[in-house]
Design a protein around this motif. Sequence first.
Motif, PDB file in Angstrom:
ATOM      1  N   CYS A 146       0.798  -1.228   0.000  1.00 52.01           N
ATOM      2  CA  CYS A 146       0.000   0.000   0.000  1.00 52.01           C
ATOM      3  C   CYS A 146       0.829   1.277   0.000  1.00 52.01           C
ATOM      4  O   CYS A 146       0.265   2.371   0.060  1.00 52.01           O
ATOM      5  N   ASP A 147       2.148   1.159  -0.096  1.00 47.68           N
ATOM      6  CA  ASP A 147       2.990   2.341  -0.297  1.00 47.68           C
ATOM      7  C   ASP A 147       3.299   2.441  -1.792  1.00 47.68           C
ATOM      8  O   ASP A 147       4.215   1.806  -2.289  1.00 47.68           O
ATOM      9  N   ASP A 148       2.493   3.239  -2.476  1.00 47.18           N
ATOM     10  CA  ASP A 148       2.678   3.366  -3.929  1.00 47.18           C
ATOM     11  C   ASP A 148       3.291   4.704  -4.323  1.00 47.18           C
ATOM     12  O   ASP A 148       3.114   5.174  -5.448  1.00 47.18           O
ATOM     13  N   ASP A 149       4.034   5.303  -3.399  1.00 45.21           N
ATOM     14  CA  ASP A 149       4.724   6.561  -3.690  1.00 45.21           C
ATOM     15  C   ASP A 149       5.645   6.353  -4.900  1.00 45.21           C
ATOM     16  O   ASP A 149       6.571   5.536  -4.845  1.00 45.21           O
TER      17      ASP A 149
ATOM     18  N   PHE B 273       5.016  -2.332  -4.751  1.00 41.27           N
ATOM     19  CA  PHE B 273       4.953  -1.328  -3.699  1.00 41.27           C
ATOM     20  C   PHE B 273       6.364  -1.000  -3.215  1.00 41.27           C
ATOM     21  O   PHE B 273       7.307  -1.758  -3.450  1.00 41.27           O
ATOM     22  N   ALA B 274       6.492   0.125  -2.538  1.00 44.48           N
ATOM     23  CA  ALA B 274       7.778   0.516  -1.954  1.00 44.48           C
ATOM     24  C   ALA B 274       7.808   0.021  -0.502  1.00 44.48           C
ATOM     25  O   ALA B 274       8.017  -1.159  -0.247  1.00 44.48           O
ATOM     26  N   GLY B 275       7.576   0.911   0.469  1.00 42.04           N
ATOM     27  CA  GLY B 275       7.539   0.488   1.863  1.00 42.04           C
ATOM     28  C   GLY B 275       8.694   1.026   2.671  1.00 42.04           C
ATOM     29  O   GLY B 275       9.663   1.591   2.153  1.00 42.04           O
ATOM     30  N   TRP B 276       8.587   0.824   3.975  1.00 40.15           N
ATOM     31  CA  TRP B 276       9.570   1.386   4.898  1.00 40.15           C
ATOM     32  C   TRP B 276      10.969   0.856   4.632  1.00 40.15           C
ATOM     33  O   TRP B 276      11.953   1.597   4.758  1.00 40.15           O
TER      34      TRP B 276
ATOM     35  N   GLY C  23       2.615   6.498   6.540  1.00 40.43           N
ATOM     36  CA  GLY C  23       2.966   5.584   7.617  1.00 40.43           C
ATOM     37  C   GLY C  23       4.303   4.917   7.382  1.00 40.43           C
ATOM     38  O   GLY C  23       5.150   4.837   8.278  1.00 40.43           O
ATOM     39  N   HIS C  24       4.518   4.440   6.152  1.00 41.78           N
ATOM     40  CA  HIS C  24       5.798   3.805   5.820  1.00 41.78           C
ATOM     41  C   HIS C  24       6.956   4.797   5.942  1.00 41.78           C
ATOM     42  O   HIS C  24       8.054   4.432   6.370  1.00 41.78           O
ATOM     43  N   ARG C  25       6.710   6.048   5.546  1.00 36.11           N
ATOM     44  CA  ARG C  25       7.763   7.070   5.663  1.00 36.11           C
ATOM     45  C   ARG C  25       8.192   7.234   7.111  1.00 36.11           C
ATOM     46  O   ARG C  25       9.393   7.283   7.426  1.00 36.11           O
ATOM     47  N   ARG C  26       7.233   7.310   7.995  1.00 36.29           N
ATOM     48  CA  ARG C  26       7.553   7.514   9.407  1.00 36.29           C
ATOM     49  C   ARG C  26       8.265   6.303  10.006  1.00 36.29           C
ATOM     50  O   ARG C  26       9.192   6.450  10.803  1.00 36.29           O
TER      51      ARG C  26
END
Length: 274
Positions: free
Chosen positions: A29-32, A41-44, A196-199
Amino acid sequence: MTQPAPGVHVPRVWTRFVAIGDSFTEGMCDDDPTFAHDGEFAGWADRLAAHLSGIASAAGQDFGYANLAVRGRKLADVVGPQLDDALSLEPDLVSIVGGGNDILRPKADLDGLAARLEAAVARIRATGADVLMATPVDPAEAPLVKATRGRAAIHSANIWSIARRNGAHVIDQWGLHALRDWRMWSEDRIHMTSEGHRRVSLAALEALGHTPSEAGWETPLDPAPPISRRDALQANAQWAREYVGPWVHRRLTGRSSGDHRTAKRPDVTPVETD
């Protein structure tokens, strides 16, 4: 070369980072678009790799990263085939986050999970590599999942104990109160948004001893506008239809969201961002 003053801690510079785990580390769900590539997806972990790559570059060293995590995997998969593949890549840093899918089960063997996780951490440490772990997020306010809070708390305590005994680093998601805001979570209420993943990536960087250059990542968002009870009930009903029902069906039929999926980044390669 200038030597650090006595007593001054100098964070390590890592050059080969391998991440293993489930959907959390896969980055669902991190599609930045800055970090997400090739339909994945990317992710933390991807974001953390970008930070570590910059640190390595500043130190005049090359950096490589692999991500072997696959959604739906339980701890046995993470500490088994994934860990075998990770160690074959000769990393100097391994992130291992698993057990979240296990503790959703009411009869989860928490002592057994802790023993398997500690054996995996000890195995990684024996190679000379560092280890990064993560506690669960406190599910106190999560619908349905809040029933697992006791199991999640025990799993979190076990992670801290394992880390202390083995010299591992820990991302304290339980204590990162900003993650309790539902705006940090995607529509499925299970996976984080890009924010959320960024943090979490910045929390990970701090856990590894580096100071994030981005400020405010620990600070919760301003309170969200209140919604009516009717709107909340409708939203919950829609969530149950679209996400809970299919999840239960997969459990009952012995299937996983990660069936037939392989690692999105199986080899250690340089980190590229747009």
